[in-house]
Design a protein around this motif. Structure first.
Motif, PDB file in Angstrom:
ATOM      1  N   ILE A  29      19.163  11.676 -65.920  1.00 51.95           N
ATOM      2  CA  ILE A  29      19.136  10.218 -65.749  1.00 51.95           C
ATOM      3  C   ILE A  29      17.696   9.710 -65.687  1.00 51.95           C
ATOM      4  O   ILE A  29      17.404   8.596 -66.114  1.00 51.95           O
ATOM      5  CB  ILE A  29      19.929   9.821 -64.489  1.00 51.95           C
ATOM      6  CG1 ILE A  29      21.399  10.158 -64.678  1.00 51.95           C
ATOM      7  CG2 ILE A  29      19.770   8.336 -64.183  1.00 51.95           C
ATOM      8  CD1 ILE A  29      22.244   9.963 -63.447  1.00 51.95           C
ATOM      9  N   GLY A  30      16.797  10.553 -65.169  1.00 51.88           N
ATOM     10  CA  GLY A  30      15.396  10.156 -65.124  1.00 51.88           C
ATOM     11  C   GLY A  30      14.857   9.831 -66.509  1.00 51.88           C
ATOM     12  O   GLY A  30      14.178   8.807 -66.708  1.00 51.88           O
ATOM     13  N   ASN A  31      15.182  10.683 -67.483  1.00 52.38           N
ATOM     14  CA  ASN A  31      14.734  10.434 -68.861  1.00 52.38           C
ATOM     15  C   ASN A  31      15.371   9.170 -69.426  1.00 52.38           C
ATOM     16  O   ASN A  31      14.727   8.402 -70.149  1.00 52.38           O
ATOM     17  CB  ASN A  31      15.070  11.630 -69.757  1.00 52.38           C
ATOM     18  CG  ASN A  31      14.211  12.841 -69.439  1.00 52.38           C
ATOM     19  OD1 ASN A  31      13.094  12.700 -68.940  1.00 52.38           O
ATOM     20  ND2 ASN A  31      14.726  14.033 -69.720  1.00 52.38           N
ATOM     21  N   GLN A  32      16.651   8.951 -69.112  1.00 53.31           N
ATOM     22  CA  GLN A  32      17.335   7.747 -69.592  1.00 53.31           C
ATOM     23  C   GLN A  32      16.662   6.488 -69.047  1.00 53.31           C
ATOM     24  O   GLN A  32      16.482   5.501 -69.774  1.00 53.31           O
ATOM     25  CB  GLN A  32      18.804   7.785 -69.175  1.00 53.31           C
ATOM     26  CG  GLN A  32      19.618   8.902 -69.814  1.00 53.31           C
ATOM     27  CD  GLN A  32      21.053   8.923 -69.311  1.00 53.31           C
ATOM     28  OE1 GLN A  32      21.584   7.915 -68.861  1.00 53.31           O
ATOM     29  NE2 GLN A  32      21.678  10.085 -69.366  1.00 53.31           N
ATOM     30  N   ILE A  33      16.286   6.530 -67.761  1.00 61.42           N
ATOM     31  CA  ILE A  33      15.618   5.372 -67.162  1.00 61.42           C
ATOM     32  C   ILE A  33      14.287   5.122 -67.860  1.00 61.42           C
ATOM     33  O   ILE A  33      13.949   3.976 -68.204  1.00 61.42           O
ATOM     34  CB  ILE A  33      15.402   5.594 -65.654  1.00 61.42           C
ATOM     35  CG1 ILE A  33      16.751   5.631 -64.923  1.00 61.42           C
ATOM     36  CG2 ILE A  33      14.516   4.495 -65.062  1.00 61.42           C
ATOM     37  CD1 ILE A  33      16.638   5.993 -63.455  1.00 61.42           C
ATOM     38  N   ASN A  34      13.509   6.180 -68.077  1.00 62.75           N
ATOM     39  CA  ASN A  34      12.198   6.026 -68.721  1.00 62.75           C
ATOM     40  C   ASN A  34      12.316   5.424 -70.116  1.00 62.75           C
ATOM     41  O   ASN A  34      11.529   4.553 -70.495  1.00 62.75           O
ATOM     42  CB  ASN A  34      11.487   7.379 -68.793  1.00 62.75           C
ATOM     43  CG  ASN A  34      11.116   7.911 -67.424  1.00 62.75           C
ATOM     44  OD1 ASN A  34      10.972   7.147 -66.468  1.00 62.75           O
ATOM     45  ND2 ASN A  34      10.968   9.216 -67.314  1.00 62.75           N
ATOM     46  N   ALA A  81     -18.639  -3.537 -74.689  1.00 63.91           N
ATOM     47  CA  ALA A  81     -17.944  -2.568 -73.835  1.00 63.91           C
ATOM     48  C   ALA A  81     -16.487  -2.482 -74.253  1.00 63.91           C
ATOM     49  O   ALA A  81     -15.846  -3.497 -74.530  1.00 63.91           O
ATOM     50  CB  ALA A  81     -18.051  -3.002 -72.370  1.00 63.91           C
ATOM     51  N   PRO A  82     -15.946  -1.267 -74.354  1.00 63.58           N
ATOM     52  CA  PRO A  82     -14.556  -1.114 -74.806  1.00 63.58           C
ATOM     53  C   PRO A  82     -13.577  -1.782 -73.852  1.00 63.58           C
ATOM     54  O   PRO A  82     -13.719  -1.701 -72.631  1.00 63.58           O
ATOM     55  CB  PRO A  82     -14.350   0.403 -74.830  1.00 63.58           C
ATOM     56  CG  PRO A  82     -15.391   0.939 -73.886  1.00 63.58           C
ATOM     57  CD  PRO A  82     -16.551   0.019 -73.983  1.00 63.58           C
ATOM     58  N   ALA A  83     -12.592  -2.459 -74.432  1.00 61.83           N
ATOM     59  CA  ALA A  83     -11.560  -3.105 -73.618  1.00 61.83           C
ATOM     60  C   ALA A  83     -10.654  -2.040 -73.029  1.00 61.83           C
ATOM     61  O   ALA A  83     -10.451  -0.977 -73.616  1.00 61.83           O
ATOM     62  CB  ALA A  83     -10.749  -4.064 -74.487  1.00 61.83           C
ATOM     63  N   PRO A  84     -10.103  -2.273 -71.832  1.00 63.27           N
ATOM     64  CA  PRO A  84      -9.193  -1.278 -71.233  1.00 63.27           C
ATOM     65  C   PRO A  84      -7.994  -1.057 -72.128  1.00 63.27           C
ATOM     66  O   PRO A  84      -7.391  -2.001 -72.641  1.00 63.27           O
ATOM     67  CB  PRO A  84      -8.791  -1.921 -69.895  1.00 63.27           C
ATOM     68  CG  PRO A  84      -9.105  -3.380 -70.043  1.00 63.27           C
ATOM     69  CD  PRO A  84     -10.250  -3.466 -70.980  1.00 63.27           C
ATOM     70  N   GLY A  85      -7.649   0.223 -72.323  1.00 67.45           N
ATOM     71  CA  GLY A  85      -6.521   0.555 -73.185  1.00 67.45           C
ATOM     72  C   GLY A  85      -5.204   0.184 -72.544  1.00 67.45           C
ATOM     73  O   GLY A  85      -5.126  -0.091 -71.348  1.00 67.45           O
ATOM     74  N   PRO A  86      -4.135   0.177 -73.312  1.00 64.70           N
ATOM     75  CA  PRO A  86      -2.824  -0.154 -72.772  1.00 64.70           C
ATOM     76  C   PRO A  86      -2.359   0.879 -71.755  1.00 64.70           C
ATOM     77  O   PRO A  86      -2.681   2.065 -71.870  1.00 64.70           O
ATOM     78  CB  PRO A  86      -1.923  -0.163 -74.022  1.00 64.70           C
ATOM     79  CG  PRO A  86      -2.642   0.715 -75.004  1.00 64.70           C
ATOM     80  CD  PRO A  86      -4.099   0.514 -74.741  1.00 64.70           C
ATOM     81  N   ALA A  87      -1.649   0.420 -70.741  1.00 55.45           N
ATOM     82  CA  ALA A  87      -1.136   1.345 -69.719  1.00 55.45           C
ATOM     83  C   ALA A  87      -0.145   2.305 -70.355  1.00 55.45           C
ATOM     84  O   ALA A  87       0.555   1.971 -71.307  1.00 55.45           O
ATOM     85  CB  ALA A  87      -0.466   0.550 -68.604  1.00 55.45           C
ATOM     86  N   GLY A  88      -0.084   3.519 -69.807  1.00 56.96           N
ATOM     87  CA  GLY A  88       0.837   4.509 -70.341  1.00 56.96           C
ATOM     88  C   GLY A  88       2.278   4.130 -70.067  1.00 56.96           C
ATOM     89  O   GLY A  88       2.562   3.222 -69.286  1.00 56.96           O
ATOM     90  N   PRO A  89       3.206   4.839 -70.689  1.00 60.08           N
ATOM     91  CA  PRO A  89       4.623   4.543 -70.478  1.00 60.08           C
ATOM     92  C   PRO A  89       5.030   4.770 -69.027  1.00 60.08           C
ATOM     93  O   PRO A  89       4.486   5.647 -68.348  1.00 60.08           O
ATOM     94  CB  PRO A  89       5.333   5.517 -71.425  1.00 60.08           C
ATOM     95  CG  PRO A  89       4.339   6.608 -71.676  1.00 60.08           C
ATOM     96  CD  PRO A  89       3.004   5.956 -71.619  1.00 60.08           C
ATOM     97  N   ILE A  90       5.982   3.983 -68.560  1.00 62.67           N
ATOM     98  CA  ILE A  90       6.444   4.077 -67.174  1.00 62.67           C
ATOM     99  C   ILE A  90       7.267   5.349 -66.999  1.00 62.67           C
ATOM    100  O   ILE A  90       8.095   5.697 -67.845  1.00 62.67           O
ATOM    101  CB  ILE A  90       7.280   2.839 -66.813  1.00 62.67           C
ATOM    102  CG1 ILE A  90       6.402   1.585 -66.847  1.00 62.67           C
ATOM    103  CG2 ILE A  90       7.925   2.992 -65.440  1.00 62.67           C
ATOM    104  CD1 ILE A  90       7.164   0.310 -66.676  1.00 62.67           C
ATOM    105  N   ASN A  91       7.023   6.049 -65.906  1.00 63.40           N
ATOM    106  CA  ASN A  91       7.749   7.282 -65.604  1.00 63.40           C
ATOM    107  C   ASN A  91       8.258   7.196 -64.167  1.00 63.40           C
ATOM    108  O   ASN A  91       7.479   7.229 -63.212  1.00 63.40           O
ATOM    109  CB  ASN A  91       6.832   8.501 -65.771  1.00 63.40           C
ATOM    110  CG  ASN A  91       7.594   9.813 -65.661  1.00 63.40           C
ATOM    111  OD1 ASN A  91       8.401  10.000 -64.772  1.00 63.40           O
ATOM    112  ND2 ASN A  91       7.323  10.718 -66.590  1.00 63.40           N
ATOM    113  N   VAL A  92       9.572   7.078 -64.005  1.00 61.06           N
ATOM    114  CA  VAL A  92      10.149   6.854 -62.680  1.00 61.06           C
ATOM    115  C   VAL A  92       9.954   8.059 -61.773  1.00 61.06           C
ATOM    116  O   VAL A  92       9.691   7.909 -60.575  1.00 61.06           O
ATOM    117  CB  VAL A  92      11.647   6.484 -62.790  1.00 61.06           C
ATOM    118  CG1 VAL A  92      12.469   7.624 -63.354  1.00 61.06           C
ATOM    119  CG2 VAL A  92      12.190   6.060 -61.427  1.00 61.06           C
ATOM    120  N   THR A  93      10.053   9.279 -62.318  1.00 59.81           N
ATOM    121  CA  THR A  93       9.885  10.456 -61.462  1.00 59.81           C
ATOM    122  C   THR A  93       8.441  10.586 -60.983  1.00 59.81           C
ATOM    123  O   THR A  93       8.191  11.056 -59.874  1.00 59.81           O
ATOM    124  CB  THR A  93      10.318  11.733 -62.202  1.00 59.81           C
ATOM    125  OG1 THR A  93       9.607  11.831 -63.446  1.00 59.81           O
ATOM    126  CG2 THR A  93      11.810  11.719 -62.484  1.00 59.81           C
TER     127      THR A  93
END
Length: 254
Positions: free
Chosen positions: A66-71, A33-45
């Motif tokens: 600033i949202g993009n800078q945080i991400n 069974a395929p292993a769970p893939g890595p979580a996607g990048p964090i997005n604060v908005t």
């Protein structure tokens, strides 16, 4: 017949062994069974939008970039980040025009003031050394732009020097990004302190020695004028009565 059955016995045994080998090969050949893939990048908005009551704060994060800078920073930094998110009610409770009166640079500083360049749990905030640096720290020479945390047990309060409010539930509390709800907009003292929002009206000018106030002199003269006229009229009336009395006496004598 007995001899025939004895001769077939080894053949049947061999077939059974081959069948067992094929079955084991099929079992091991089945893909795992395929292993769970890595979580996607964090997005604060995205985290704020899921919370459902942060429309104004999300809009400001987007318009100021600033949202993009945080991400970008939270997905590449080992320190992580902490965001204090004011609710829509918090922005509505501001004095009318508070945000519109800020320059674009001051709006950026206000939003950066709600972001700390380090990941903090609530327990961390109870034991951290105050003031805690924010992303706005260091933008102005001599300005701290720090946050102060106090509290005990499960309650954590944050103070800016202008307002104090409680740090509420967490929208995200897993490293590398913590997002906590606050019920008031965090107003930095460097921007909204007493001298910034309520300048003291200048007091009356004090007179310097030897310097006269022309307006005051004129008022004094006008105020004194009626009394001077009154005194002069009374004096003239008294002289007239005395002179008439003398003339009347002379008339009788003659």
């Amino acid at each position: 017949m007995a001899t025939t059955h004895l001769a077939l016995a080894p053949l049947l045994l061999l077939l059974l062994l081959l069948d067992a080998v094929f079955l084991s090969t099929e079992v091991t050949a089945q893909p795992a069974a395929p292993a769970p893939g890595p979580a996607g990048p964090i997005n604060v908005t995205a985290i704020l939008e899921k919370g459902g009551q942060f429309v104004t704060f999300t809009r400001l994060l987007n318009t100021t970039q600033i949202g993009n800078q945080i991400n970008i920073q939270v997905n590449s930094s080992s320190e992580g980040m902490t965001v204090f998110a004011p609710t829509d009610n918090a922005f509505q409770n501001l004095k009318p025009g508070t945000l519109n009166k800020l320059s674009p640079d001051d709006q950026v500083k206000l939003i950066l003031y709600h972001v700390s360049p380090k990941f903090y749990t609530l327990d961390d905030l109870l034991s951290v050394s105050n003031p805690v640096r924010t992303q706005a720290s260091g933008r102005d020479a001599g300005a701290i732009y720090g946050l102060n945390f106090t509290g005990q047990g499960n309650q954590v309060n944050v103070s800016t020097g202008v307002i104090e409010t409680r740090v509420s539930n967490a929208l995200s509390k897993e490293r590398p990004l913590a997002v906590y709800v606050v019920d008031m907009v965090l107003l930095p003292e460097e921007m909204f302190g007493e001298r910034k929002i309520s300048p003291v009206a200048p007091g009356p000018k004090s007179k310097s020695p030897g310097v006269s106030d022309d307006s005051e002199d004129e008022s004094s003269k006008k105020a004194a004028a009626p009394s001077e006229k009154s005194g002069s009229g009374e004096m003239k009336a008294g002289l007239g009565f005395g002179l008439g009395l003398v003339l009347l006496c002379l008339k009788f004598i003659v």
